[in-house]
Design a protein around this motif. Structure first.
Motif, PDB file in Angstrom:
ATOM      1  N   VAL A   1       0.853  -1.183   0.000  1.00  0.00           N
ATOM      2  CA  VAL A   1       0.000   0.000   0.000  1.00  0.00           C
ATOM      3  C   VAL A   1       0.894   1.241   0.000  1.00  0.00           C
ATOM      4  O   VAL A   1       1.830   1.328   0.798  1.00  0.00           O
ATOM      5  CB  VAL A   1      -0.937   0.006   1.234  1.00  0.00           C
ATOM      6  CG1 VAL A   1      -1.881   1.192   1.172  1.00  0.00           C
ATOM      7  CG2 VAL A   1      -1.712  -1.297   1.316  1.00  0.00           C
ATOM      8  N   THR A   2       0.623   2.123  -0.901  1.00  0.00           N
ATOM      9  CA  THR A   2       1.350   3.406  -0.917  1.00  0.00           C
ATOM     10  C   THR A   2       0.348   4.541  -0.828  1.00  0.00           C
ATOM     11  O   THR A   2      -0.843   4.360  -1.107  1.00  0.00           O
ATOM     12  CB  THR A   2       2.190   3.560  -2.201  1.00  0.00           C
ATOM     13  OG1 THR A   2       1.418   3.102  -3.302  1.00  0.00           O
ATOM     14  CG2 THR A   2       3.477   2.759  -2.131  1.00  0.00           C
TER      15      THR A   2
ATOM     16  N   THR B   1       3.581  -3.056   3.678  1.00  0.00           N
ATOM     17  CA  THR B   1       3.006  -4.285   3.113  1.00  0.00           C
ATOM     18  C   THR B   1       2.152  -4.963   4.175  1.00  0.00           C
ATOM     19  O   THR B   1       2.379  -4.813   5.371  1.00  0.00           O
ATOM     20  CB  THR B   1       4.099  -5.269   2.657  1.00  0.00           C
ATOM     21  OG1 THR B   1       4.940  -5.532   3.763  1.00  0.00           O
ATOM     22  CG2 THR B   1       4.920  -4.726   1.507  1.00  0.00           C
ATOM     23  N   ALA B   2       1.191  -5.709   3.701  1.00  0.00           N
ATOM     24  CA  ALA B   2       0.326  -6.468   4.615  1.00  0.00           C
ATOM     25  C   ALA B   2      -0.272  -7.641   3.864  1.00  0.00           C
ATOM     26  O   ALA B   2      -0.146  -7.740   2.646  1.00  0.00           O
ATOM     27  CB  ALA B   2      -0.778  -5.567   5.148  1.00  0.00           C
ATOM     28  N   TYR B   3      -0.853  -8.529   4.624  1.00  0.00           N
ATOM     29  CA  TYR B   3      -1.531  -9.684   4.012  1.00  0.00           C
ATOM     30  C   TYR B   3      -3.029  -9.527   4.200  1.00  0.00           C
ATOM     31  O   TYR B   3      -3.477  -9.108   5.265  1.00  0.00           O
ATOM     32  CB  TYR B   3      -1.079 -10.987   4.662  1.00  0.00           C
ATOM     33  CG  TYR B   3       0.288 -11.437   4.216  1.00  0.00           C
ATOM     34  CD1 TYR B   3       0.414 -12.338   3.166  1.00  0.00           C
ATOM     35  CD2 TYR B   3       1.441 -10.975   4.844  1.00  0.00           C
ATOM     36  CE1 TYR B   3       1.659 -12.749   2.759  1.00  0.00           C
ATOM     37  CE2 TYR B   3       2.689 -11.380   4.438  1.00  0.00           C
ATOM     38  CZ  TYR B   3       2.796 -12.274   3.388  1.00  0.00           C
ATOM     39  OH  TYR B   3       4.011 -12.690   2.972  1.00  0.00           O
ATOM     40  N   VAL B   4      -3.784  -9.862   3.175  1.00  0.00           N
ATOM     41  CA  VAL B   4      -5.255  -9.836   3.277  1.00  0.00           C
ATOM     42  C   VAL B   4      -5.812 -11.081   2.596  1.00  0.00           C
ATOM     43  O   VAL B   4      -5.128 -11.718   1.792  1.00  0.00           O
ATOM     44  CB  VAL B   4      -5.876  -8.579   2.639  1.00  0.00           C
ATOM     45  CG1 VAL B   4      -5.628  -7.350   3.471  1.00  0.00           C
ATOM     46  CG2 VAL B   4      -5.382  -8.388   1.212  1.00  0.00           C
TER      47      VAL B   4
ATOM     48  N   LYS C   1     -10.991  -2.971  -2.501  1.00  0.00           N
ATOM     49  CA  LYS C   1     -11.120  -2.000  -3.591  1.00  0.00           C
ATOM     50  C   LYS C   1     -11.854  -0.759  -3.122  1.00  0.00           C
ATOM     51  O   LYS C   1     -11.494   0.376  -3.458  1.00  0.00           O
ATOM     52  CB  LYS C   1     -11.878  -2.645  -4.765  1.00  0.00           C
ATOM     53  CG  LYS C   1     -10.951  -3.388  -5.708  1.00  0.00           C
ATOM     54  CD  LYS C   1     -11.751  -3.988  -6.850  1.00  0.00           C
ATOM     55  CE  LYS C   1     -10.844  -4.816  -7.746  1.00  0.00           C
ATOM     56  NZ  LYS C   1     -11.662  -5.628  -8.662  1.00  0.00           N
ATOM     57  N   LYS C   2     -12.890  -1.001  -2.317  1.00  0.00           N
ATOM     58  CA  LYS C   2     -13.666   0.110  -1.768  1.00  0.00           C
ATOM     59  C   LYS C   2     -12.785   0.993  -0.871  1.00  0.00           C
ATOM     60  O   LYS C   2     -12.828   2.217  -0.921  1.00  0.00           O
ATOM     61  CB  LYS C   2     -14.830  -0.453  -0.951  1.00  0.00           C
ATOM     62  CG  LYS C   2     -16.148   0.286  -1.207  1.00  0.00           C
ATOM     63  CD  LYS C   2     -17.342  -0.505  -0.757  1.00  0.00           C
ATOM     64  CE  LYS C   2     -17.492  -0.523   0.747  1.00  0.00           C
ATOM     65  NZ  LYS C   2     -18.670  -1.329   1.168  1.00  0.00           N
ATOM     66  N   MET C   3     -11.942   0.298  -0.079  1.00  0.00           N
ATOM     67  CA  MET C   3     -11.048   1.005   0.840  1.00  0.00           C
ATOM     68  C   MET C   3     -10.034   1.847   0.082  1.00  0.00           C
ATOM     69  O   MET C   3      -9.713   2.972   0.485  1.00  0.00           O
ATOM     70  CB  MET C   3     -10.300   0.005   1.719  1.00  0.00           C
ATOM     71  CG  MET C   3     -11.044  -0.335   2.991  1.00  0.00           C
ATOM     72  SD  MET C   3     -10.352  -1.785   3.768  1.00  0.00           S
ATOM     73  CE  MET C   3      -8.741  -1.242   4.176  1.00  0.00           C
TER      74      MET C   3
ATOM     75  N   LYS D   1      -2.861   3.582  -3.163  1.00  0.00           N
ATOM     76  CA  LYS D   1      -2.616   2.621  -4.233  1.00  0.00           C
ATOM     77  C   LYS D   1      -2.297   1.263  -3.623  1.00  0.00           C
ATOM     78  O   LYS D   1      -1.481   1.156  -2.705  1.00  0.00           O
ATOM     79  CB  LYS D   1      -1.450   3.087  -5.096  1.00  0.00           C
ATOM     80  CG  LYS D   1      -1.900   3.944  -6.259  1.00  0.00           C
ATOM     81  CD  LYS D   1      -0.748   4.151  -7.214  1.00  0.00           C
ATOM     82  CE  LYS D   1      -1.199   4.955  -8.435  1.00  0.00           C
ATOM     83  NZ  LYS D   1      -0.044   5.321  -9.265  1.00  0.00           N
ATOM     84  N   ILE D   2      -2.925   0.230  -4.155  1.00  0.00           N
ATOM     85  CA  ILE D   2      -2.673  -1.130  -3.635  1.00  0.00           C
ATOM     86  C   ILE D   2      -2.093  -1.974  -4.751  1.00  0.00           C
ATOM     87  O   ILE D   2      -2.675  -2.050  -5.840  1.00  0.00           O
ATOM     88  CB  ILE D   2      -3.971  -1.777  -3.080  1.00  0.00           C
ATOM     89  CG1 ILE D   2      -4.459  -0.977  -1.868  1.00  0.00           C
ATOM     90  CG2 ILE D   2      -3.725  -3.234  -2.715  1.00  0.00           C
ATOM     91  CD1 ILE D   2      -5.788  -1.410  -1.340  1.00  0.00           C
TER      92      ILE D   2
END
Lengths: 93, 395
Positions: free
Chosen positions: B17-18, B48-51, B60-62, B69-70
């Motif tokens: 995520v940036t 960075t993270a895990y989902v 996408k909504k988030m 940017k994801i």
């Protein structure tokens, strides 16, 4: 009224042997050496970098500083932090 | 705590995520109910993270809400694995085929063991089993249960008292208990017992028939000892005469035994020589001295060397040498006679039946002639002299 509530809770912890974290909404920290810290009863992440984690509490903030921080797990009221933990301290608002 | 196993089955992703701070992202995640873990800070406004794959829509909504940017870095878990595998259909087909064959083969009959019978009965049991469809390579799905097999075999076969059927995986085991049928003795044709040689009757045991002789009676060869003819004249019946007639007879045996004898024996001293034979010449390789005695016995073993089936002119020769010793044995006359007796007895027993008993032996005559002892011996022997002789009926 709020003062009385606070006094009552403290009295219950002292004289009824009830756990303080449940009654008084305090965070419960479990540390495994420098590697892990497990925090329950927090009120949200205020700041997170690889050297610092700030958690909101009911009153004030809990600051954990160190190196190479990774949030291993995060749930609404629980958080597991991994890294090299150097300091754990509280900041009054 | 999170459940790794569950995540792997549903699929999860590593995201970068940036243009958003981790705090705001985590806050938003909790608001939306998105599970996230291993949040790692990279630099300011980048982490960075895990989902989970199932939270993709919420994510996408988030991204829109936080205007960040994801980027998807890694895709893990079962759904992605299956997608990868669909590109390797051959491998998947091979694995599935192997499992199918394994199941198929493990449900076949591989061995049929039949125990407790003679080959003839075993063959019959096998035949019945084959009719029921139980044979090597049959599928167990279509076979009846062991209890039914047991019932069927016991109904089909008369000679079986009980049969135990057990199934061990892919093999059937049959324990057969046969009915014991008391066999009647084969009826021999009617006949007399006659003397096989000239003898004096010593004793007689008649099982069936009419004895015509008494002990101490002299019989010639061919005389009827026990008659198979019963009843009075005119109303006779014929049976097979059975019994034993012990007769006493004599034998004269002549034996020659040499008085002196030279025997060569090996002393035990040996030597071994190795040599290499090229054509006709032998070159010693190992063991040069050999034995230093005069009398020795040599044994040569040569082995041709071959290369890929082709003979080479070389061969390996091993020579064994054994030292010999000759012993002159002078025998006393008495000893010679004893040996003669022994030899004579041996000779005699070979000629007679197993039940024969030597009741007496006597040296009749002994002479020394040309370094040899000649002994004639007289033996008294008791043996069964009865021989069956069929009666030829009718005129």
């Amino acid at each position: 009224m709020k003062r009385f509530q606070h006094w009552l809770k403290k009295w219950m912890v002292n004289y009824m042997d009830l756990p303080a974290d449940v009654i008084m909404d305090l965070p419960r920290l479990t540390m495994i050496g420098q590697l892990h810290v497990y925090i329950e009863n927090h009120r949200g992440v205020v700041r997170f970098t690889n050297t610092e984690l700030r958690l909101a509490l009911k009153e004030g903030e809990l600051v954990i500083s160190g190196n190479q921080f990774i949030i291993k797990t995060i749930l609404p009221e629980e958080i597991l932090l991994e890294g090299i933990i150097e300091h754990v301290y509280y900041e009054k608002p | 705590m999170r459940n790794d196993w569950l995540h792997k089955s549903t699929g999860y992703m590593k995201i970068q995520v940036t243009h958003a701070s981790p705090e705001t992202f985590i806050k938003e995640c909790q608001r939306q109910g998105v599970l996230t873990w291993e949040v790692t800070f990279q630099e300011e406004e980048r982490f960075t993270a895990y989902v989970l794959l199932t939270d993709l829509y919420k994510l996408k909504k988030m991204a829109k809400l936080l205007s960040c940017k994801i980027k998807f870095e890694e895709k893990k878990g079962l759904p992605f694995l299956l997608k990868k595998l669909s590109n390797r259909k051959g491998l998947v087909a091979g694995i599935l085929g192997f499992i199918a064959v394994l199941i198929l083969l493990s449900n076949m009959v591989w061995t049929i063991e039949i125990e407790g019978t003679d080959p003839a009965m075993e063959h019959e049991v096998r035949h019945v089993l084959e009719q029921m469809g139980i044979k090597k390579g049959a599928f167990q799905y279509f076979l009846p249960a062991p209890e039914i097999i047991q019932d069927n075999i016991m109904n089909e076969l008369d000679g079986v008292t009980w049969i135990g059927v057990t199934k061990h995986g892919s093999s059937y085991h049959f324990q057969v208990v046969e009915k014991e049928i008391v066999e009647e003795r084969p009826t021999t044709g009617t006949g007399h017992l006659v003397a096989s040689r000239k003898a004096v009757i010593h004793d007689l045991f008649v099982e069936k028939g009419n004895p015509l002789i008494k002990p101490n009676q002299v019989v010639k060869k061919g005389d009827i000892l026990v008659s198979g003819e019963l009843g009075k004249e005119g109303k006779t019946t014929f049976i097979a005469a059975e019994g034993e007639v012990i007769g006493e007879f004599w034998y004269k045996v002549r034996v020659k035994v040499p008085l002196s004898q030279t025997i060569e024996t090996v002393t035990g001293r040996t030597a071994k020589k190795h040599g290499l034979k090229i054509g006709n010449m032998t070159v010693p390789v190992w063991g040069f001295s050999g034995l230093n005695t005069d009398e020795k016995y040599k044994e040569q073993i040569s082995k041709d060397w071959e290369i890929f089936g082709y003979k080479t002119p070389f061969s390996h020769v091993v020579t064994h040498e054994y030292e010999l010793q000759s012993i002159d044995r002078e025998r006393a006359q008495k000893k010679a006679v004893a040996i003669a007796k022994e030899e004579a007895t041996k000779k005699l027993m070979q000629m007679l039946s197993e039940d024969a008993i030597i009741t007496g032996e006597k040296v009749l005559h002994e002479t020394v002639d040309g370094g040899k002892v000649k002994v004639s011996l007289h033996y008294k022997i008791q043996d069964n002299i009865a021989v069956k002789q069929p009666i030829i009926q009718g005129d």
